[in-house]
Design an enzyme around this catalytic site. Structure first.
Site, PDB file in Angstrom:
ATOM      1  N   HIS A   1       1.246   1.504  -5.794  1.00 44.66           N
ATOM      2  CA  HIS A   1      -0.127   0.966  -5.878  1.00 44.66           C
ATOM      3  C   HIS A   1      -1.102   2.093  -6.242  1.00 44.66           C
ATOM      4  O   HIS A   1      -2.009   1.898  -7.062  1.00 44.66           O
ATOM      5  CB  HIS A   1      -0.500   0.313  -4.543  1.00 44.66           C
ATOM      6  CG  HIS A   1      -1.962  -0.008  -4.395  1.00 44.66           C
ATOM      7  ND1 HIS A   1      -2.631  -0.885  -5.229  1.00 44.66           N
ATOM      8  CD2 HIS A   1      -2.898   0.452  -3.518  1.00 44.66           C
ATOM      9  CE1 HIS A   1      -3.906  -0.958  -4.861  1.00 44.66           C
ATOM     10  NE2 HIS A   1      -4.093  -0.157  -3.834  1.00 44.66           N
TER      11      HIS A   1
ATOM     12  N   HIS B   1      -6.828   7.000  -2.856  1.00 42.38           N
ATOM     13  CA  HIS B   1      -7.712   6.071  -2.136  1.00 42.38           C
ATOM     14  C   HIS B   1      -7.035   5.331  -0.980  1.00 42.38           C
ATOM     15  O   HIS B   1      -7.728   4.783  -0.136  1.00 42.38           O
ATOM     16  CB  HIS B   1      -8.344   5.071  -3.115  1.00 42.38           C
ATOM     17  CG  HIS B   1      -7.457   3.912  -3.418  1.00 42.38           C
ATOM     18  ND1 HIS B   1      -6.401   3.998  -4.296  1.00 42.38           N
ATOM     19  CD2 HIS B   1      -7.433   2.647  -2.925  1.00 42.38           C
ATOM     20  CE1 HIS B   1      -5.786   2.838  -4.339  1.00 42.38           C
ATOM     21  NE2 HIS B   1      -6.384   1.989  -3.522  1.00 42.38           N
ATOM     22  N   ASP B   2      -5.705   5.306  -0.929  1.00 46.08           N
ATOM     23  CA  ASP B   2      -5.013   4.634   0.189  1.00 46.08           C
ATOM     24  C   ASP B   2      -4.042   5.585   0.893  1.00 46.08           C
ATOM     25  O   ASP B   2      -3.089   5.135   1.547  1.00 46.08           O
ATOM     26  CB  ASP B   2      -4.229   3.410  -0.324  1.00 46.08           C
ATOM     27  CG  ASP B   2      -5.097   2.152  -0.397  1.00 46.08           C
ATOM     28  OD1 ASP B   2      -6.036   2.034   0.405  1.00 46.08           O
ATOM     29  OD2 ASP B   2      -4.837   1.295  -1.269  1.00 46.08           O
TER      30      ASP B   2
ATOM     31  N   ASP C   1      -8.900  -1.153  -7.931  1.00 45.48           N
ATOM     32  CA  ASP C   1      -8.175  -1.437  -6.690  1.00 45.48           C
ATOM     33  C   ASP C   1      -7.803  -2.918  -6.572  1.00 45.48           C
ATOM     34  O   ASP C   1      -6.759  -3.256  -6.032  1.00 45.48           O
ATOM     35  CB  ASP C   1      -9.033  -0.996  -5.490  1.00 45.48           C
ATOM     36  CG  ASP C   1      -8.259  -0.989  -4.187  1.00 45.48           C
ATOM     37  OD1 ASP C   1      -7.021  -0.785  -4.234  1.00 45.48           O
ATOM     38  OD2 ASP C   1      -8.879  -1.176  -3.133  1.00 45.48           O
TER      39      ASP C   1
ATOM     40  N   HIS D   1       0.835  -1.207   0.000  1.00 48.59           N
ATOM     41  CA  HIS D   1       0.000   0.000   0.000  1.00 48.59           C
ATOM     42  C   HIS D   1       0.869   1.257   0.000  1.00 48.59           C
ATOM     43  O   HIS D   1       0.961   1.984   0.989  1.00 48.59           O
ATOM     44  CB  HIS D   1      -0.958   0.001   1.199  1.00 48.59           C
ATOM     45  CG  HIS D   1      -2.070  -0.985   1.035  1.00 48.59           C
ATOM     46  ND1 HIS D   1      -2.100  -2.198   1.688  1.00 48.59           N
ATOM     47  CD2 HIS D   1      -3.178  -0.949   0.258  1.00 48.59           C
ATOM     48  CE1 HIS D   1      -3.195  -2.853   1.325  1.00 48.59           C
ATOM     49  NE2 HIS D   1      -3.863  -2.132   0.467  1.00 48.59           N
TER      50      HIS D   1
HETATM   51 ZN   LIG Z   1      -5.851   0.141  -2.644  1.00 46.80          ZN
END
Ligand SMILES: [Zn+2]
Length: 377
Positions: free
Chosen positions: A122, A163-164, A271, A118
């Protein structure tokens, strides 16, 4: 990791996840900071690129995107190339390119480089996948009723990138079971996803401020809502809900709610699309995720007092160059874990995605190719 997830919150005033959430947000300070950076530094000059400039123009346009062959600088530049057009068409001024790059430097610095999976690589991979899906949908727009507007597409690309953000390389389960403050702040509900959307949206404000004149306040608000919902959709605890949603997804319904659902399905697909990438690319992601899970297990043991410290010894080979055949020989259980994820989560999801969102049906086809390889090995 213990400091970042907030296990020391009571004792020391660390920059932990919960401290960052609770700290008052000052739009002026953040905007001034980003403007200062973009006025002071030529960010493009800070990037080292190992390939001919023309390489970057096309490297992200194929489904076999090789994120592992790009450095963090090159990934930053790739993200810039993907976001440049949608951003500049609304928010263009003389310093736009440098401001977008300053924003991307800020985002990459807020992903944790040490995370095996993560991390910023990514994030850019999910950005590339989302951009690929949106491009394919756009190319088939005559046979497709739901049309995203350009600002909506831009919002989905931003959601993919952020998103992360700040991911601690642990799971919601660890955060909840360890009674962390960050879990309590979000009532043990989609803790990480709520953290990512909250932090990322704050980071986006100064960037989107510049678009207010051309887009209008209402559109910016819609974009913000779309970013929030799309990021929250990446919680794997909600996976089966999205599988059910696909049973009655109406691809002729152009309403806002249905657009949010489609956008969420695209980010979610991106994802977990590692298992749908061509095999030699897919295996690299499988290995890095395996490494991260190993560390999550170790951290849980440390927290429970079963081990004294993290013993991160690396995997003993170079993920960037390893082939699938080498990987299955060297990593015990790799095929099994891939089969588990495909059978439990990916297969039924991507089959239904293909049935409902025809232009990205190729994901399920590649998944089946990979599944046959893992089964045979
Ligand atoms: Zn992710």
């Amino acid at each position: 990791m213990k400091a970042w997830i907030g296990l020391y919150d009571d004792q020391i005033n660390f920059n932990s996840m919960s401290n960052l959430i609770e700290r008052p947000y000052d739009l002026k300070v953040t905007t001034d900071y980003l403007n200062f950076l973009s006025e002071t530094l030529q960010h493009h000059e800070l990037l080292t690129q190992n390939h001919h400039p023309s390489f970057y123009d096309t490297c992200f346009t194929t489904w076999d995107f090789q994120a592992y062959s790009l450095t963090i600088d090159e990934l930053t530049y790739t993200a810039y190339l993907i976001l440049r057009n949608p951003y500049e068409s609304y928010c263009g001024n003389k310093n736009t390119a440098n401001l977008l790059l300053a924003f991307l430097f800020f985002i990459r610095d807020n992903y944790r480089l040490g995370n095996p999976f993560h991390n910023f690589r990514h994030a850019v991979d999910v950005l590339q996948a989302t951009n690929f899906f949106l491009t394919v949908l756009e190319a088939h727009k005559s046979e497709w009723s739901i049309q995203f507007s350009a600002p909506e597409r831009f919002a989905l690309l931003l959601a993919a990138l952020g998103h992360d953000l700040g991911h601690p390389a642990t799971t919601n389960q660890v955060l909840i079971q360890s009674d962390t403050r960050i879990a309590k702040l979000f009532h043990n509900e989609s803790v990480l996803e709520n953290y990512h959307q909250s932090q990322f949206r704050k980071a986006c404000v100064p960037l989107l401020e510049g678009c207010k004149l051309s887009l209008g306040e209402e559109t910016i608000e819609y974009m913000d809502k779309l970013i929030t919902r799309a990021i929250l959709a990446t919680d794997m605890a909600k996976h089966d809900d999205y599988v059910k949603e696909l049973d009655h997804f109406d691809n002729k319904d152009d309403s806002w709610e249905n657009k949010v659902m489609l956008g969420s399905l695209l980010i979610k697909s991106a994802d977990i699309s590692n298992v749908c990438r061509p095999l030699q690319t897919s295996v690299k992601w499988a290995l890095s995720l395996g490494e991260e899970f190993k560390q999550v297990n170790q951290l849980s043991r440390v927290i429970q007092g079963e081990a004294s410290c993290l013993d991160v010894d690396g995997c003993g080979f170079d993920i960037k160059t390893i082939t699938a055949d080498e990987a299955v020989k060297r990593v015990k259980g790799l095929s099994g874990s891939q089969m588990f994820f495909i059978n439990r989560f990916a297969s039924v999801f991507f089959k239904k995605v293909g049935e409902n969102i025809g232009p990205i049906g190729f994901l399920y086809e590649q998944l089946e190719v990979n599944r046959r390889y893992w089964e045979a090995n």
